[in-house]
Scaffold this active site. Structure first.
Site, short mmCIF file in Angstrom:
data_model
loop_
_atom_site.label_atom_id
_atom_site.label_comp_id
_atom_site.label_asym_id
_atom_site.label_seq_id
_atom_site.Cartn_x
_atom_site.Cartn_y
_atom_site.Cartn_z
N GLY A 48 38.17 36.27 41.35
CA GLY A 48 38.28 35.00 42.08
C GLY A 48 39.73 34.64 42.32
O GLY A 48 40.63 35.24 41.73
N ARG A 70 35.47 39.38 50.80
CA ARG A 70 35.86 40.73 50.40
C ARG A 70 34.61 41.51 49.97
O ARG A 70 33.56 40.91 49.69
CB ARG A 70 36.82 40.64 49.19
CG ARG A 70 38.02 39.74 49.45
CD ARG A 70 38.47 39.02 48.18
NE ARG A 70 39.48 37.99 48.47
CZ ARG A 70 40.79 38.20 48.40
NH1 ARG A 70 41.26 39.35 47.99
NH2 ARG A 70 41.63 37.23 48.72
N ASP A 108 38.11 44.19 45.60
CA ASP A 108 38.45 42.79 45.87
C ASP A 108 39.61 42.68 46.87
O ASP A 108 39.93 41.59 47.32
CB ASP A 108 38.81 42.05 44.57
CG ASP A 108 39.88 42.76 43.78
OD1 ASP A 108 39.60 43.87 43.28
OD2 ASP A 108 41.00 42.23 43.67
P1 AMP Z 1 46.52 39.76 43.80
O1 AMP Z 1 47.49 40.74 43.25
O2 AMP Z 1 47.17 38.59 44.43
O3 AMP Z 1 45.48 40.44 44.65
O4 AMP Z 1 45.77 39.18 42.52
C1 AMP Z 1 44.82 39.85 41.75
C2 AMP Z 1 44.09 38.86 40.85
O5 AMP Z 1 44.99 38.31 39.87
C3 AMP Z 1 43.54 37.67 41.59
O6 AMP Z 1 42.40 37.22 40.94
C4 AMP Z 1 44.67 36.66 41.49
O7 AMP Z 1 44.21 35.39 41.72
C5 AMP Z 1 45.15 36.91 40.07
N1 AMP Z 1 46.57 36.58 39.89
C6 AMP Z 1 47.63 37.29 40.30
N2 AMP Z 1 48.78 36.68 39.99
C7 AMP Z 1 48.46 35.53 39.36
C8 AMP Z 1 49.21 34.45 38.80
N3 AMP Z 1 50.53 34.40 38.81
N4 AMP Z 1 48.51 33.43 38.22
C9 AMP Z 1 47.17 33.44 38.20
N5 AMP Z 1 46.41 34.42 38.71
C10 AMP Z 1 47.03 35.46 39.29
MG MG Z 2 43.92 40.68 45.63
#
Ligand code: AMP
Ligand code: MG
Length: 489
Positions: A85, A178, A247
């Protein structure tokens, strides 16, 4: 908020999302608004940037508009994670363009949500600018992508080893549904949830299928077709996404979530940049295999909708998935054909293409430099200096050129016409890893946005070469070359 419409996702059942508010930031500032994109959408850029900034203000008066974080699951490096999520993203609502097309506007880096596990919900300026640059690069290359519409500074620092400036990316997608969103409901045995989501996605992305008998099978087919085309496009520009988890695969067929992504310098089918991709699951040449693997995961979630009896449903899914390979190959041949000036490339030409790629690999030739230099050959002849000089094995390359030219002669126009097609298919400028890193570093560490703005201008015009932009088309020197990329959220 004048032009952001309420999100239709909010009409789905409550377990599809969490009503999380954007977190306030110390001193929100609009750093960049994507004026060109705003113009396409019929939005007044300055006012829009200001309306986005107001979401982040410390004192919300009037109260912050409702936003939501979307639930999803996903296979991460092959391991299933039932609860992911948006852990740091908020859906603001929808934009509707002059043609009535809807897209989702989302903040990324806008605070913790119900779905945050670890992490602080924030994003660094570098990560935000990377996603913005890559989105614009892809858009200019004609590859479906989510796009940044604004960059906001939070005025706060985020702890990442050394602290870095915090930023929020306002990004726009056809939707943020997704493969992993479907998996979220399927893994809970929530067949109604899967169906609601499928109906939503069909209405949004394939409205012509609404109400048709075999709509779920046809929907799977559409998603498959979009991914087959997207993979061929990634391959043709030498792009490595780096984190093709389920995702991170959008149902709408857009490139999404630019993390440790990179472009090939030297051609190498096994190339991996991401520090966390230890086994090369997401290596350049493995991306189409992963796409079909991810599509199989999507198909599994849709089985109950494909036919009343499981064997028939499996059969229907197989029929769709079996078409991925041929479709991808045909699209790959078409795109690589255009890179070679062939307007009517077919599977027969794949051998010519793969022999060329083997030569590039054996000679350590820069992929993008090569194809751009090759554009001169139809007019200048096979001894065009720039391209021959790229090969140690000049004889091997010369022998390939003879075959290529024989093939070119079958085309209606083997000289100027071929060169024109090639120049429109082989970008001079891509978001080269070393240029991206230098631009992000300057903005993040020195608050110098010059390199970022200049690179952005170059990437927006990838097929038009300019002498003063020579350093943007050159391969990196030995000291400049980027060997590894990091998630760096
Ligand atoms: P992403 O790399 O943006 O695709 O993130 C992968 C997952 O990790 C997703 O569920 C993001 O919401 C979570 N996520 C990544 N970075 C953070 C952060 N700094 N704080 C909270 N959740 C994160
Ligand atoms: Mg992502």
């Amino acid at each position: 908020m004048h032009c952001i419409a309420r999100s239709s996702y909010a009409d789905l059942p409550p377990h599809f999302y969490a009503l999380d508010s954007v977190a306030a930031t110390a001193r929100p500032v609009v750093a960049r608004v994507n004026a060109a994109f705003c113009a396409e959408l019929g939005i007044e850029a300055v006012a829009f940037g200001e309306s986005l900034r107001r979401y982040l203000e410390p004192v919300a008066d009037p109260p912050r508009p409702p936003t939501l974080a979307q639930a999803y699951a996903g296979h991460q490096f092959g391991q299933f994670v039932p609860s992911l999520g948006d852990g740091r993203a908020h859906l603001l609502g929808e934009l509707v363009d002059a043609q009535g097309r809807r897209s989702d506007v989302q903040f990324k880096g806008s605070g913790r949500t119900f779905y945050s596990r670890g992490g602080d919900g924030r994003a660094t300026l570098g990560a935000v600018l990377r996603e913005y640059l890559l989105g614009e690069c892809f858009h200019a290359l004609g590859i479906p992508t989510t796009r940044g519409i604004a960059v906001l500074l939070t005025g706060e620092r985020v702890p990442r080893g050394v602290s870095k400036p915090g930023a929020v990316l306002a990004r726009v997608a056809a939707s943020y549904v997704r493969v992993g969103t479907f998996q979220f409901y399927a893994c809970r045995g929530d067949e109604d949830g899967v169906q609601r989501l499928a109906d939503y996605a069909i209405a949004r992305h394939d409205p012509d299928l609404v109400g048709t008998d075999d709509r779920y099978g046809a929907f799977l087919q559409r998603v498959m077709e979009r991914q087959a085309r997207l993979m061929a496009q990634w391959m043709s520009v030498g792009f490595i996404h780096g984190v093709m988890n389920t995702d991170n695969m959008a149902i709408a067929g857009e490139t999404i979530d630019y993390g440790p992504c990179a472009f090939l310098d030297q051609y190498d089918a096994k190339k991996v940049f991401s520090s966390i991709d230890e086994h090369g699951r997401y290596a350049y040449g493995n991306q189409p295999n992963i796409a079909i693997w991810n599509l199989a995961r999507l198909a599994e979630t849709l089985l109950p909708l494909l036919a009343p009896e499981e064997p028939a449903a499996i059969e229907r899914a197989h029929t769709v998935l079996a078409q991925f390979g041929p479709l991808y190959q045909a699209e790959y041949a078409r795109l690589f054909g255009r890179k070679l000036g062939l307007l009517q490339a077919t599977l027969v030409d794949l051998e010519l293409i793969s022999d060329l790629l083997a030569l590039l690999s054996a000679n350590g030739v820069d992929y993008t430099v090569f194809f751009r230099a090759l554009c001169e050959v139809p007019v200048q002849g096979p001894r065009a200096v720039a391209v021959s000089a790229l090969f140690a094995d000049t004889a091997g390359f010369a022998a390939w050129v003879v075959r290529w030219q024989a093939r070119l002669r079958v085309e209606p126009d083997a000289t100027e016409g071929a060169a024109r097609v090639m120049r429109a298919s082989n970008p001079a400028y891509i978001a080269r890893n070393h240029l991206v890193e230098a631009a992000l570093l300057a903005a993040e560490v020195d608050d110098d946005w010059g390199p970022f703005d200049q690179l952005l201008a170059v990437l927006r015009s990838p097929f038009v070469e300019r002498p003063e932009w020579a350093r943007y088309s050159a391969a990196p020197s030995a000291t400049e070359v980027v060997r590894q990329t990091y998630c760096g959220t």
